[in-house]
Design a protein around this motif. Structure first.
Motif, PDB file in Angstrom:
ATOM      1  N   ASP A   9       0.882  -0.956  -0.104  1.00 29.27           N
ATOM      2  CA  ASP A   9       0.473   0.147   0.160  1.00 29.27           C
ATOM      3  C   ASP A   9       0.629   1.362   0.199  1.00 29.27           C
ATOM      4  O   ASP A   9       0.619   2.350   0.590  1.00 29.27           O
ATOM      5  N   CYS A  10       2.359   1.096  -0.712  1.00 29.63           N
ATOM      6  CA  CYS A  10       3.147   1.968  -1.137  1.00 29.63           C
ATOM      7  C   CYS A  10       2.993   3.397   0.478  1.00 29.63           C
ATOM      8  O   CYS A  10       3.141   4.129   0.420  1.00 29.63           O
ATOM      9  N   ILE A  11       3.240   2.105   1.430  1.00 29.95           N
ATOM     10  CA  ILE A  11       4.157   2.622   2.797  1.00 29.95           C
ATOM     11  C   ILE A  11       5.488   2.896   3.391  1.00 29.95           C
ATOM     12  O   ILE A  11       5.928   1.770   3.103  1.00 29.95           O
ATOM     13  N   ASP A  12       5.629   3.432   3.429  1.00 27.56           N
ATOM     14  CA  ASP A  12       7.001   3.780   3.598  1.00 27.56           C
ATOM     15  C   ASP A  12       8.134   3.781   4.598  1.00 27.56           C
ATOM     16  O   ASP A  12       7.240   4.097   5.684  1.00 27.56           O
ATOM     17  N   GLU A  13       9.025   2.708   4.682  1.00 30.75           N
ATOM     18  CA  GLU A  13       9.397   2.539   6.204  1.00 30.75           C
ATOM     19  C   GLU A  13      10.932   3.081   5.749  1.00 30.75           C
ATOM     20  O   GLU A  13      11.458   2.329   5.193  1.00 30.75           O
TER      21      GLU A  13
END
Length: 90
Positions: free
Chosen positions: A59-63
């Motif tokens: 879901d295009c969550i940047d970590e």
């Protein structure tokens, strides 16, 4: 002797996954919010940290993996909304 259809012309939905060839994953050019080596501020404590690694989750969550400046603790894994750009002193 049985004549088999080539996989390109066969019904791919009817074949087991092990017989299907792997398709290359094409990712569009993605721009992270923070760069490697950039100094950021950890919002929960206000401490300065340096970004040492970047990951993109589902879901295009940047970590990001960060190391706190002047600290002996292990690197932390944080999400993009937990850090902010460090204000420049220029």
């Amino acid at each position: 002797m049985t004549v088999h259809a080539a996989i390109k012309t066969a019904n791919r939905t009817a074949l087991p996954r092990s017989l299907l060839g792997r398709r290359p994953i094409r990712k569009a050019e993605y721009q992270f919010g923070f760069e490697m080596g950039e100094v950021v501020t950890l919002l929960c404590t206000g401490e300065q940290a340096v970004i040492v690694a970047r990951l993109q989750m589902l879901d295009c969550i940047d970590e990001y993996v960060i190391e706190i400046v002047h600290s002996d603790c292990d690197p932390l894994r944080v999400l993009e909304f937990q850090i902010a750009h460090f204000p420049s002193l220029l």
